[in-house]
Design an enzyme around this catalytic site. Structure first.
Site, PDB file in Angstrom:
ATOM      1  N   SER A 115       0.800  -1.242   0.000  1.00 20.49           N
ATOM      2  CA  SER A 115       0.000   0.000   0.000  1.00 20.49           C
ATOM      3  C   SER A 115       0.823   1.277   0.000  1.00 20.49           C
ATOM      4  O   SER A 115       0.257   2.365  -0.174  1.00 20.49           O
ATOM      5  CB  SER A 115      -0.921   0.021   1.208  1.00 20.49           C
ATOM      6  N   LYS A 150       0.332   3.378  -2.940  1.00 17.31           N
ATOM      7  CA  LYS A 150      -0.878   4.204  -3.110  1.00 17.31           C
ATOM      8  C   LYS A 150      -0.548   5.696  -3.087  1.00 17.31           C
ATOM      9  O   LYS A 150      -1.278   6.506  -3.653  1.00 17.31           O
ATOM     10  CB  LYS A 150      -1.890   3.874  -2.005  1.00 17.31           C
ATOM     11  N   TYR A 188      -4.039  -2.433 -10.190  1.00 13.06           N
ATOM     12  CA  TYR A 188      -3.898  -2.237  -8.734  1.00 13.06           C
ATOM     13  C   TYR A 188      -2.971  -3.306  -8.117  1.00 13.06           C
ATOM     14  O   TYR A 188      -2.080  -2.981  -7.335  1.00 13.06           O
ATOM     15  CB  TYR A 188      -5.293  -2.262  -8.088  1.00 13.06           C
ATOM     16  N   TYR A 219      -4.656   3.768   8.356  1.00 14.28           N
ATOM     17  CA  TYR A 219      -6.014   3.211   8.505  1.00 14.28           C
ATOM     18  C   TYR A 219      -6.606   3.542   9.878  1.00 14.28           C
ATOM     19  O   TYR A 219      -6.570   4.696  10.281  1.00 14.28           O
ATOM     20  CB  TYR A 219      -6.000   1.698   8.228  1.00 14.28           C
ATOM     21  N   VAL A 251       1.269  -3.827   3.769  1.00 11.70           N
ATOM     22  CA  VAL A 251       1.240  -5.148   4.420  1.00 11.70           C
ATOM     23  C   VAL A 251       2.484  -5.988   4.116  1.00 11.70           C
ATOM     24  O   VAL A 251       2.628  -7.079   4.645  1.00 11.70           O
ATOM     25  CB  VAL A 251      -0.046  -5.953   4.110  1.00 11.70           C
TER      26      VAL A 251
HETATM   27  N1  GLN Z   1      -2.427  -5.222  -1.938  1.00  8.21           N
HETATM   28  C1  GLN Z   1      -2.923  -5.138  -0.597  1.00  8.21           C
HETATM   29  C2  GLN Z   1      -4.450  -5.241  -0.595  1.00  8.21           C
HETATM   30  O1  GLN Z   1      -5.087  -4.744  -1.483  1.00  8.21           O
HETATM   31  C3  GLN Z   1      -2.458  -3.847   0.033  1.00  8.21           C
HETATM   32  C4  GLN Z   1      -2.922  -3.690   1.463  1.00  8.21           C
HETATM   33  C5  GLN Z   1      -1.961  -2.926   2.331  1.00  8.21           C
HETATM   34  O2  GLN Z   1      -0.748  -2.899   2.088  1.00  8.21           O
HETATM   35  N2  GLN Z   1      -2.467  -2.416   3.414  1.00  8.21           N
HETATM   36  O3  GLN Z   1      -5.027  -5.803   0.292  1.00  8.21           O
END
Ligand code: GLN
Length: 303
Positions: free
Chosen positions: A63, A66, A187, A239, A257
């Site tokens: 993430s 992003k 994505y 989050y 993650v």
């Molecule tokens: N690719 C992961 C997902 O879509 C990314 C989530 C994350 O890093 N928090 O669940």
């Protein structure tokens, strides 16, 4: 400041803490990562670079990407972007579905999965070859060659039940314009970029430098937008742990993650910590502890 000594002192302190975190299991390929890896890299705007541990091993940035896709989409769409995604903290898990129905398919912010899927949809609309152009965008920031892990992208695709639910719900509200499979494929690839702590901290330095890449002096995004991206990281980068992270670490940042966390100290440095075991909120357990002690010790908060 002797960052090398500070890093090893903090590491020696936190390694005594019982690490109750767990490596992400829901993406099978990520479950194979050695949970004991630990790397740190801090890159200063005035050219100093400091490493510790496994700082030069590639990991899945997940993430954290992003922020980079938001930068690209914000530069293309300008303030119209905010018609399709908000800038409020969600207070919910990164992949939560609950608010999305109440809020008619408009995600709270671009860093929860729903928001990042909308950003991916915008880039699919705007770019001729999204995967190629996104990679070129990242490569110009880090000045090395980084790539997607096709295994990680495929692995996530094979069990993306929640992300599929999110994108279908948004499509039903008209907030996804392209083919769902095409957007998801993009994505998953952007999440599957692999970078070292050093590459990633170098990449994020434009956000410490008012939107200008310090290596090329190229304007990546204007100063006002750079400030706004930092403020979204401050409020939404972790989050439902964003408040606690801000309380303890006091810097804008973003987690993934894969166990990475990037933080930015505007006008001074960017820094990455990587430790794959995650706490219950999906943020690196040791990475968060390390950064808390680091900003406490060096008094480098923005406040
Ligand atoms: N690719 C992961 C997902 O879509 C990314 C989530 C994350 O890093 N928090 O669940």
């Amino acid at each position: 400041m002797d960052f090398n000594k500070i890093f090893s002192d903090i590491y020696n302190t936190i390694k005594k803490v019982e690490n109750t975190g767990k490596v992400a299991q829901y993406i099978p390929e990520l479950a194979l990562v050695d949970p004991e890896k630990f790397g740190v890299c801090l890159v200063r705007l005035d050219a100093g670079k400091f490493h510790f541990g496994n700082a030069n091993e590639k990991f899945s940035i997940q993430s954290i990407a992003k922020v980079l896709s938001l930068t690209m989409a914000y530069e293309i769409k300008g303030e119209k972007l905010w018609e399709r995604v908000g800038v409020e903290p969600s207070g919910t898990a990164f992949n939560s579905l609950v608010q999305l129905e109440y809020e008619k398919g408009i995600p709270r912010n671009p860093f929860i999965n729903a928001g990042a899927l909308v950003i991916a949809d915008i880039l699919v609309s705007e770019l001729e070859n999204p995967k190629k152009e996104f990679l070129a965008f990242v490569n110009q920031l880090c000045h090395t060659k980084v790539n997607y892990s096709l295994q990680v992208a495929e692995s996530e695709k094979s069990c993306a039940y929640t992300n599929k639910a999110l994108i279908n719900l948004m499509k039903s509200f008209g907030n996804i314009k392209n083919d769902i499979n095409e957007v998801m494929d993009f994505y998953f690839h952007l999440c599957a970029i692999e970078m070292t702590c050093e590459e990633l901290s170098q990449t994020f330095l434009y956000l410490a430098n008012d939107g200008v890449c310090p290596l090329s002096q190229k304007v990546i995004i204007d100063q006002s937008k750079s400030k706004r991206i930092n403020s979204i990281m401050q409020l939404c980068g972790f989050y439902d742990e964003a408040g606690e992270f801000s309380f303890k670490v006091g810097l804008p940042g973003k987690s993934g993650v894969g166990g990475g966390i990037v933080v930015v100290r505007p006008h001074k440095f960017s820094m990455v910590v990587w430790s794959p075991r995650l706490n219950a909120k999906g943020n690196s357990f040791l990475g968060t502890k390390f950064l808390e002690l680091f900003t406490t010790k060096i008094d480098y908060s923005i406040f």
